[in-house]
Design a protein around this motif. Sequence first.
Motif, PDB file in Angstrom:
ATOM      1  N   UNK A   1       0.803  -1.220   0.000  1.00  0.00           N
ATOM      2  CA  UNK A   1       0.000   0.000   0.000  1.00  0.00           C
ATOM      3  C   UNK A   1       0.840   1.277   0.000  1.00  0.00           C
ATOM      4  N   UNK A   2       2.156   1.141  -0.156  1.00  0.00           N
ATOM      5  CA  UNK A   2       3.045   2.298  -0.200  1.00  0.00           C
ATOM      6  C   UNK A   2       3.241   2.777  -1.638  1.00  0.00           C
ATOM      7  N   UNK A   3       3.373   4.085  -1.805  1.00  0.00           N
ATOM      8  CA  UNK A   3       3.721   4.705  -3.079  1.00  0.00           C
ATOM      9  C   UNK A   3       4.730   5.808  -2.780  1.00  0.00           C
ATOM     10  N   UNK A   4       5.695   6.005  -3.671  1.00  0.00           N
ATOM     11  CA  UNK A   4       6.643   7.095  -3.450  1.00  0.00           C
ATOM     12  C   UNK A   4       6.954   7.798  -4.759  1.00  0.00           C
ATOM     13  N   UNK A   5       7.457   9.019  -4.643  1.00  0.00           N
ATOM     14  CA  UNK A   5       7.787   9.848  -5.800  1.00  0.00           C
ATOM     15  C   UNK A   5       9.145  10.500  -5.600  1.00  0.00           C
ATOM     16  N   UNK A   6       9.934  10.551  -6.663  1.00  0.00           N
ATOM     17  CA  UNK A   6      11.131  11.384  -6.706  1.00  0.00           C
ATOM     18  C   UNK A   6      11.097  12.103  -8.052  1.00  0.00           C
TER      19      UNK A   6
ATOM     20  N   UNK B   1      10.744  18.945 -10.695  1.00  0.00           N
ATOM     21  CA  UNK B   1       9.362  19.285 -10.358  1.00  0.00           C
ATOM     22  C   UNK B   1       8.970  20.617 -10.969  1.00  0.00           C
ATOM     23  N   UNK B   2       9.823  21.633 -10.805  1.00  0.00           N
ATOM     24  CA  UNK B   2       9.713  22.851 -11.606  1.00  0.00           C
ATOM     25  C   UNK B   2      11.124  23.389 -11.823  1.00  0.00           C
ATOM     26  N   UNK B   3      11.254  24.594 -12.295  1.00  0.00           N
ATOM     27  CA  UNK B   3      12.548  25.069 -12.786  1.00  0.00           C
ATOM     28  C   UNK B   3      13.642  25.081 -11.724  1.00  0.00           C
ATOM     29  N   UNK B   4      13.281  25.258 -10.457  1.00  0.00           N
ATOM     30  CA  UNK B   4      14.300  25.336  -9.411  1.00  0.00           C
ATOM     31  C   UNK B   4      13.964  24.437  -8.226  1.00  0.00           C
ATOM     32  N   UNK B   5      13.168  23.402  -8.448  1.00  0.00           N
ATOM     33  CA  UNK B   5      12.623  22.616  -7.341  1.00  0.00           C
ATOM     34  C   UNK B   5      12.614  21.128  -7.661  1.00  0.00           C
ATOM     35  N   UNK B   6      12.991  20.331  -6.673  1.00  0.00           N
ATOM     36  CA  UNK B   6      12.802  18.881  -6.714  1.00  0.00           C
ATOM     37  C   UNK B   6      11.766  18.494  -5.678  1.00  0.00           C
ATOM     38  N   UNK B   7      11.014  17.430  -5.961  1.00  0.00           N
ATOM     39  CA  UNK B   7       9.989  16.933  -5.035  1.00  0.00           C
ATOM     40  C   UNK B   7      10.302  15.498  -4.669  1.00  0.00           C
ATOM     41  N   UNK B   8      10.217  15.197  -3.373  1.00  0.00           N
ATOM     42  CA  UNK B   8      10.402  13.853  -2.852  1.00  0.00           C
ATOM     43  C   UNK B   8       9.199  13.542  -1.954  1.00  0.00           C
ATOM     44  N   UNK B   9       8.631  12.348  -2.071  1.00  0.00           N
ATOM     45  CA  UNK B   9       7.419  12.062  -1.299  1.00  0.00           C
ATOM     46  C   UNK B   9       7.262  10.567  -1.040  1.00  0.00           C
ATOM     47  N   UNK B  10       6.655  10.259   0.100  1.00  0.00           N
ATOM     48  CA  UNK B  10       6.223   8.896   0.420  1.00  0.00           C
ATOM     49  C   UNK B  10       4.780   8.968   0.893  1.00  0.00           C
ATOM     50  N   UNK B  11       3.944   8.097   0.327  1.00  0.00           N
ATOM     51  CA  UNK B  11       2.538   8.002   0.698  1.00  0.00           C
ATOM     52  C   UNK B  11       2.281   6.589   1.212  1.00  0.00           C
ATOM     53  N   UNK B  12       1.796   6.485   2.422  1.00  0.00           N
ATOM     54  CA  UNK B  12       1.587   5.189   3.075  1.00  0.00           C
ATOM     55  C   UNK B  12       0.090   4.940   3.210  1.00  0.00           C
TER      56      UNK B  12
ATOM     57  N   UNK C   1      25.107  23.617   2.996  1.00  0.00           N
ATOM     58  CA  UNK C   1      26.030  22.761   2.257  1.00  0.00           C
ATOM     59  C   UNK C   1      27.088  22.124   3.152  1.00  0.00           C
ATOM     60  N   UNK C   2      27.567  22.848   4.129  1.00  0.00           N
ATOM     61  CA  UNK C   2      28.678  22.360   4.949  1.00  0.00           C
ATOM     62  C   UNK C   2      28.259  21.299   5.957  1.00  0.00           C
ATOM     63  N   UNK C   3      26.949  21.178   6.227  1.00  0.00           N
ATOM     64  CA  UNK C   3      26.515  20.256   7.281  1.00  0.00           C
ATOM     65  C   UNK C   3      25.506  19.205   6.831  1.00  0.00           C
ATOM     66  N   UNK C   4      24.811  19.438   5.710  1.00  0.00           N
ATOM     67  CA  UNK C   4      23.723  18.558   5.295  1.00  0.00           C
ATOM     68  C   UNK C   4      24.217  17.577   4.232  1.00  0.00           C
ATOM     69  N   UNK C   5      24.335  16.307   4.615  1.00  0.00           N
ATOM     70  CA  UNK C   5      24.932  15.333   3.705  1.00  0.00           C
ATOM     71  C   UNK C   5      23.913  14.485   2.963  1.00  0.00           C
ATOM     72  N   UNK C   6      22.821  14.097   3.624  1.00  0.00           N
ATOM     73  CA  UNK C   6      21.794  13.321   2.936  1.00  0.00           C
ATOM     74  C   UNK C   6      20.471  13.443   3.683  1.00  0.00           C
ATOM     75  N   UNK C   7      19.418  12.952   3.046  1.00  0.00           N
ATOM     76  CA  UNK C   7      18.068  13.035   3.593  1.00  0.00           C
ATOM     77  C   UNK C   7      17.371  11.693   3.365  1.00  0.00           C
ATOM     78  N   UNK C   8      16.520  11.311   4.317  1.00  0.00           N
ATOM     79  CA  UNK C   8      15.786  10.049   4.237  1.00  0.00           C
ATOM     80  C   UNK C   8      14.296  10.333   4.357  1.00  0.00           C
ATOM     81  N   UNK C   9      13.498   9.744   3.473  1.00  0.00           N
ATOM     82  CA  UNK C   9      12.045   9.712   3.622  1.00  0.00           C
ATOM     83  C   UNK C   9      11.653   8.263   3.846  1.00  0.00           C
ATOM     84  N   UNK C  10      10.730   8.020   4.777  1.00  0.00           N
ATOM     85  CA  UNK C  10      10.401   6.636   5.108  1.00  0.00           C
ATOM     86  C   UNK C  10       9.010   6.528   5.703  1.00  0.00           C
ATOM     87  N   UNK C  11       8.402   5.359   5.511  1.00  0.00           N
ATOM     88  CA  UNK C  11       7.106   5.075   6.122  1.00  0.00           C
ATOM     89  C   UNK C  11       7.328   4.482   7.510  1.00  0.00           C
TER      90      UNK C  11
END
Length: 335
Positions: free
Chosen positions: A38-43, A47-58, A235-245
């Motif tokens: 029942x999970x769906x996700x998007x990367x 998404x638009x000219x200066x934007x990325x979208x990341x999503x998880x739907x549970x 930039x100096x501190x943010x290395x990665x991001x996690x989305x999860x159900x």
Amino acid sequence: MANVYLKEAIRTMETSSGTAANYEYASTSCQGWRNTQEDVHLILPNFDSDTSLFAVFDGHNGIEVAAYVAKYLPEYIRQNRKYKRGRVSEGLKEAFCLLDGQLLLVDAVNELRAIRRQAHPELPEYKPGITSGCTAVVCLLKKDTFYCASIGDTRCVLCRNGKAFPLSIDNKPDDANECARIMKAGGEVVHGRINKLINVSRAFGDHMFKMVPNMSTIEQMIIPLPDVIIEPYIESTDSFMVLMCDGIWNSMDNSEVIDFVGSRIQKKMPLAKITEEVIKNVLPKEMPPSGIKGKDNMTICVIKFKGKRGGVGSTNMSAMPRTTVRGNNGPNKHH
């Protein structure tokens, strides 16, 4: 009620990965012990000219609402007038609420039924969008700013200075503000569940909990209005991001996930292998006799930043404050 668990887990993992200008990403989903996925996700890197979208739907009680929302929400956000005018947080909140109302229209109901019949032909049809729903976390990386909107208990967590830094807030019925709203709408919270049935207080769908007369969309027992956290990308501190159900974080808390992923990134392990390693770590070899750990569908997305994002450097991002826009500060009525 039909058993929601299988005798043998489905361990097949669906993994995808890719590279954008300023980050690389990977995602893995696994059905596990549940009798449906029942999970769906998007990367969406563009998404638009200066934007990325990341999503998880549970999804819960079926995949149809999660699949429908994943299909239509990006365009609802993109076309929202407030979003277009740079009022991103307001635009996200309005898009969530407008799309949720759409679920009651005839065309939407027919599409929900079609999704359910195709995905779950063995399950009773019930009333899709009425008795089924989904939680959601949607994170926009717009230029050098994160806008993270969430309803329910899907999560987005940033690795900042090597530590877990949440970009989302769980919405649970026994939270003080949520419980007060539920009770005012005539519901009760028993053992963390609304009317003994559902353990989230904000979601798409679930309109059986949204039908109290003379109460607005955001006064109902369950509401679609998200909390929005606004946070600069540093930039100096943010290395990665996690989305999860919750199928992930029920077994590994935020810090454990960040440590698990981070240690493997340091060893130069491919992201797609890392996301699969998380699933393997969470999915037990045998059905646990009690509790919920390891029994749910599992979805995780990892976005690893390359470091040199356009715009960073012209502004001292570390001096910018964190902003949380709670959903209950939104407009009183949504049409």
